[in-house]
Design an enzyme around this catalytic site. Sequence first.
Site, PDB file in Angstrom:
ATOM      1  N   ASN A  10       0.861  -1.178   0.014  1.00  0.00           N
ATOM      2  CA  ASN A  10       0.120  -0.116   0.064  1.00  0.00           C
ATOM      3  C   ASN A  10       0.912   1.299  -0.173  1.00  0.00           C
ATOM      4  O   ASN A  10       1.770   1.344   0.816  1.00  0.00           O
ATOM      5  CB  ASN A  10      -0.778  -0.085   1.369  1.00  0.00           C
ATOM      6  CG  ASN A  10      -1.903   1.179   1.347  1.00  0.00           C
ATOM      7  OD1 ASN A  10      -1.475   2.195   1.262  1.00  0.00           O
ATOM      8  ND2 ASN A  10      -3.107   1.041   1.937  1.00  0.00           N
ATOM      9  N   GLY A  12      -0.019   4.513   0.171  1.00  0.00           N
ATOM     10  CA  GLY A  12      -0.357   5.403   1.298  1.00  0.00           C
ATOM     11  C   GLY A  12       0.432   4.986   2.471  1.00  0.00           C
ATOM     12  O   GLY A  12       0.913   6.025   3.279  1.00  0.00           O
ATOM     13  N   LYS A  13       0.558   3.917   3.105  1.00  0.00           N
ATOM     14  CA  LYS A  13       1.287   3.407   4.193  1.00  0.00           C
ATOM     15  C   LYS A  13       2.606   3.735   3.951  1.00  0.00           C
ATOM     16  O   LYS A  13       3.425   4.288   4.938  1.00  0.00           O
ATOM     17  CB  LYS A  13       1.033   1.993   4.650  1.00  0.00           C
ATOM     18  CG  LYS A  13      -0.404   1.734   4.940  1.00  0.00           C
ATOM     19  CD  LYS A  13      -0.535   0.249   5.417  1.00  0.00           C
ATOM     20  CE  LYS A  13      -2.124  -0.183   5.550  1.00  0.00           C
ATOM     21  NZ  LYS A  13      -2.036  -1.644   6.130  1.00  0.00           N
ATOM     22  N   ASP A  70      -0.808  -4.153  11.053  1.00  0.00           N
ATOM     23  CA  ASP A  70      -2.392  -4.760  11.003  1.00  0.00           C
ATOM     24  C   ASP A  70      -3.337  -3.756  11.778  1.00  0.00           C
ATOM     25  O   ASP A  70      -2.759  -3.243  12.608  1.00  0.00           O
ATOM     26  CB  ASP A  70      -2.441  -6.183  11.382  1.00  0.00           C
ATOM     27  CG  ASP A  70      -3.709  -7.056  10.871  1.00  0.00           C
ATOM     28  OD1 ASP A  70      -3.956  -6.631   9.742  1.00  0.00           O
ATOM     29  OD2 ASP A  70      -4.302  -7.375  11.656  1.00  0.00           O
ATOM     30  N   GLY A 154     -12.976   3.203   4.436  1.00  0.00           N
ATOM     31  CA  GLY A 154     -13.465   2.143   5.517  1.00  0.00           C
ATOM     32  C   GLY A 154     -14.636   2.592   6.504  1.00  0.00           C
ATOM     33  O   GLY A 154     -15.679   3.020   6.160  1.00  0.00           O
ATOM     34  N   TYR A 155     -14.138   2.507   7.608  1.00  0.00           N
ATOM     35  CA  TYR A 155     -15.159   2.551   8.984  1.00  0.00           C
ATOM     36  C   TYR A 155     -15.175   4.030   9.296  1.00  0.00           C
ATOM     37  O   TYR A 155     -15.825   4.318  10.465  1.00  0.00           O
ATOM     38  CB  TYR A 155     -14.946   1.657  10.080  1.00  0.00           C
ATOM     39  CG  TYR A 155     -15.067   0.306   9.611  1.00  0.00           C
ATOM     40  CD1 TYR A 155     -16.446  -0.374   9.232  1.00  0.00           C
ATOM     41  CD2 TYR A 155     -13.988  -0.513   9.086  1.00  0.00           C
ATOM     42  CE1 TYR A 155     -16.564  -1.650   8.992  1.00  0.00           C
ATOM     43  CE2 TYR A 155     -14.273  -1.922   9.022  1.00  0.00           C
ATOM     44  CZ  TYR A 155     -15.267  -2.386   8.977  1.00  0.00           C
ATOM     45  OH  TYR A 155     -15.508  -3.860   8.387  1.00  0.00           O
ATOM     46  N   LYS A 176      -6.548  14.010  10.873  1.00  0.00           N
ATOM     47  CA  LYS A 176      -6.736  12.514  11.068  1.00  0.00           C
ATOM     48  C   LYS A 176      -5.267  12.155  11.246  1.00  0.00           C
ATOM     49  O   LYS A 176      -5.162  11.391  12.255  1.00  0.00           O
ATOM     50  CB  LYS A 176      -7.614  11.848  10.234  1.00  0.00           C
ATOM     51  CG  LYS A 176      -7.609  10.376  10.629  1.00  0.00           C
ATOM     52  CD  LYS A 176      -8.426   9.316   9.711  1.00  0.00           C
ATOM     53  CE  LYS A 176      -8.194   7.987  10.047  1.00  0.00           C
ATOM     54  NZ  LYS A 176      -8.479   6.927   8.844  1.00  0.00           N
ATOM     55  N   ARG A 182      -2.318   4.403  13.431  1.00  0.00           N
ATOM     56  CA  ARG A 182      -1.069   4.053  12.629  1.00  0.00           C
ATOM     57  C   ARG A 182       0.035   4.756  13.004  1.00  0.00           C
ATOM     58  O   ARG A 182       1.192   4.408  13.143  1.00  0.00           O
ATOM     59  CB  ARG A 182      -1.401   3.988  11.176  1.00  0.00           C
ATOM     60  CG  ARG A 182      -0.175   3.351  10.442  1.00  0.00           C
ATOM     61  CD  ARG A 182      -0.650   2.930   8.848  1.00  0.00           C
ATOM     62  NE  ARG A 182      -1.593   2.109   8.776  1.00  0.00           N
ATOM     63  CZ  ARG A 182      -2.744   2.313   8.467  1.00  0.00           C
ATOM     64  NH1 ARG A 182      -3.463   3.365   8.337  1.00  0.00           N
ATOM     65  NH2 ARG A 182      -3.728   1.249   8.284  1.00  0.00           N
TER      66      ARG A 182
HETATM   67  P1  IMP Z   1      -5.284  -3.238   6.974  1.00  0.00           P
HETATM   68  O1  IMP Z   1      -4.413  -3.235   8.223  1.00  0.00           O
HETATM   69  O2  IMP Z   1      -4.655  -2.499   5.898  1.00  0.00           O
HETATM   70  O3  IMP Z   1      -5.385  -4.650   6.269  1.00  0.00           O
HETATM   71  O4  IMP Z   1      -6.824  -2.615   7.265  1.00  0.00           O
HETATM   72  C1  IMP Z   1      -7.721  -3.620   7.873  1.00  0.00           C
HETATM   73  C2  IMP Z   1      -9.118  -2.905   7.772  1.00  0.00           C
HETATM   74  O5  IMP Z   1      -9.487  -2.069   8.805  1.00  0.00           O
HETATM   75  C3  IMP Z   1      -9.299  -1.817   6.808  1.00  0.00           C
HETATM   76  O6  IMP Z   1      -9.571  -2.420   5.588  1.00  0.00           O
HETATM   77  C4  IMP Z   1     -10.718  -1.139   6.906  1.00  0.00           C
HETATM   78  O7  IMP Z   1     -11.708  -1.837   7.112  1.00  0.00           O
HETATM   79  C5  IMP Z   1     -10.230  -0.932   8.563  1.00  0.00           C
HETATM   80  N1  IMP Z   1      -9.375   0.237   9.292  1.00  0.00           N
HETATM   81  C6  IMP Z   1      -8.186   0.290   9.462  1.00  0.00           C
HETATM   82  N2  IMP Z   1      -7.798   1.565   9.559  1.00  0.00           N
HETATM   83  C7  IMP Z   1      -9.003   2.343   9.323  1.00  0.00           C
HETATM   84  C8  IMP Z   1      -9.250   3.918   9.614  1.00  0.00           C
HETATM   85  O8  IMP Z   1      -8.036   4.394   9.567  1.00  0.00           O
HETATM   86  N3  IMP Z   1     -10.461   4.025   8.848  1.00  0.00           N
HETATM   87  C9  IMP Z   1     -11.332   3.096   8.535  1.00  0.00           C
HETATM   88  N4  IMP Z   1     -11.172   1.923   8.515  1.00  0.00           N
HETATM   89  C10 IMP Z   1     -10.036   1.448   9.170  1.00  0.00           C
END
Ligand code: IMP
Length: 199
Positions: A10, A12-13, A70, A154-155, A176, A182
Amino acid sequence: MDKIIFATSNQGKMDEIKMIMEGFPMEIISMKEAGIYALIDENGKTFEENAIIKAKAVMELTGCITLADDSGLEIDYLDKEPGVYSARYLGEDTPYSIKNKTLIDRLNGVEGSDRSARFVCAIAAALPNGEVLTTRGTIEGIIGYEEKGKFGFGYDPILYVPEYGMTTGEMLPEDKNKISHRGIALRMMRDKLFDYNSK
Ligand code: IMP
């Protein structure tokens, strides 16, 4: 110069971690920049376990210090669901408008602080000597009664943060980022790696 790999595809990360690690005496590169293409099964039960699984797998392939993260949403009333299944909740391809509405519906009749929830991010560092370091950052809030905000992903539209009087979906991205789960976990990891590096 030794390199640190961040086990993500990713961009962005990657941008966020490169910014946070600026000034660190080792270069941070992505899996792609390291020429690694690994599909890793995230079958851990906690955010930390998943981050460790990813970091160790890439460290074992490269011999380099490897970081992995994660993250997800924990809702206390739902026994911390969707948790490590946040991305997979109701199916990976289901729109977040449906996931969010379902979670709001599941909290029907639940009021005030009983709606407590948080975004969690765990970061793991797998070191070539076998040692593992972990950090965890959170954004604490409550689940709103409807989706609000057009920012983020996402959420974000359902996590209302009382301290700021808005959901993370209503926060400007730069605001944010300043309080993000993160960012908190990454800065803690940077400090742990500084300590490790100066030993
Ligand atoms: P991953 O760690 O990139 O696999 O993210 C896991 C999932 O957590 C994402 O696909 C979102 O559903 C949720 N998530 C993690 N961080 C955020 C956030 O900052 N905003 C909204 N959803 C998040």
